[in-house]
Design an enzyme around this catalytic site. Structure first.
Site, PDB file in Angstrom:
ATOM      1  N   GLU A 178      -2.661  -1.697  -3.082  1.00 21.88           N
ATOM      2  CA  GLU A 178      -3.728  -0.905  -2.485  1.00 21.88           C
ATOM      3  C   GLU A 178      -3.361   0.573  -2.522  1.00 21.88           C
ATOM      4  O   GLU A 178      -2.186   0.921  -2.452  1.00 21.88           O
ATOM      5  CB  GLU A 178      -3.935  -1.295  -1.016  1.00 21.88           C
TER       6      GLU A 178
ATOM      7  N   HIS B 296       0.857  -1.192   0.000  1.00 20.73           N
ATOM      8  CA  HIS B 296       0.000   0.000   0.000  1.00 20.73           C
ATOM      9  C   HIS B 296       0.891   1.240   0.000  1.00 20.73           C
ATOM     10  O   HIS B 296       1.193   1.795   1.056  1.00 20.73           O
ATOM     11  CB  HIS B 296      -0.922  -0.018   1.224  1.00 20.73           C
TER      12      HIS B 296
ATOM     13  N   HIS C 294      -8.186  -5.936   7.239  1.00 23.05           N
ATOM     14  CA  HIS C 294      -7.964  -4.910   8.258  1.00 23.05           C
ATOM     15  C   HIS C 294      -8.204  -5.494   9.642  1.00 23.05           C
ATOM     16  O   HIS C 294      -9.317  -5.815  10.023  1.00 23.05           O
ATOM     17  CB  HIS C 294      -8.835  -3.665   8.072  1.00 23.05           C
TER      18      HIS C 294
END
Length: 238
Positions: A70, A43, A190
């Site tokens: 991401e 990410h 998450h």
């Protein structure tokens, strides 16, 4: 079986705290695949506080499984994803100053934006997923964006799991069933961990992939990266 994609951002965070190349993120990406992960997730953020844009370019050639990138879809991010031929892009709505992703897309308010970006990725042959919560209206409208998959934002599940795991997982089951009915693939991520992953995996239907970073890297400090990847993979066996 649900696939495990290992997010190696925290490896880069540790490296950046001292400069230099230790620990090496390319080696980490190589190793997690060798140890059984089904993919590697990164990410990159505009401030490059963990994974850097150059890291993404360096990691791409050694991916033997699946590369999931991401991020918030600004132009630099879009061009990066396309330039390395990522297998999947996961679009998140967090602004540059966000510490971590903490909400899913409002697919109604951002419908036009997402349609344009997803169309560009599809033209480039990149599978798309959008970070989303369990609001059923947002999932219904996700279809209209053209996305291939959704990634369920699982922090609320992880937070509520110690108190009442059945209640915690219930909205995610409903969301997954609706997404599947609408023809969407289902990812999740998450705050999933060795504590809560197995129950989530056993209860969420049609779960294609989970992306896990923070908890996995923390566990690896105690039991080693290889044993940790194996332990997380074992939670996904139904």
């Amino acid at each position: 079986m649900t696939k495990l994609s290992v997010n190696i951002n925290k490896i880069a965070t540790l490296r950046n705290s001292r400069g230099g190349v230790m620990p090496n993120v390319v080696k980490a990406a190589t190793d997690v695949q060798l140890f059984g992960a089904d993919g590697v997730t990164v990410h990159p953020r505009p401030d490059e506080r963990h994974i850097r844009y150059q890291d993404v370019r360096d990691i791409s050639p050694i991916i033997k499984t699946e590369f999931n990138i991401e991020g918030y879809p600004n132009r630099e991010f879009i061009d990066l994803v396309k330039s390395v031929n990522a297998h999947q892009v996961t679009l998140v709505p967090d602004p540059p100053e966000a510490l971590t992703s903490n909400a899913g897309w409002d697919t109604i308010a951002n419908k036009s934006l997402l349609q344009d970006i997803i169309a560009e990725f599809k033209e480039a042959g990149v599978r798309t997923s959008i970070f989303i919560d369990t609001d059923l209206k947002n999932i219904e409208n996700a279809v209209e964006t053209g996305t291939d998959r959704i990634e369920l934002y699982t922090e609320p599940y992880a937070t509520d799991y110690p108190n009442n795991k059945e209640a915690a997982v219930a909205p995610f089951v409903e969301a997954a069933n609706l997404a599947h009915k609408l023809g969407l693939g289902i990812n999740a991520g998450h705050d999933l961990s060795l504590e809560n992953l197995k129950f989530f995996s056993e209860n969420i239907p049609f779960l294609d992939e989970v992306s896990i970073g923070h908890a996995l890297i923390c566990d690896a400090l105690y039991i080693g990266l290889e044993e940790t990847v194996k332990a997380y993979k074992a939670q996904l066996v139904k």
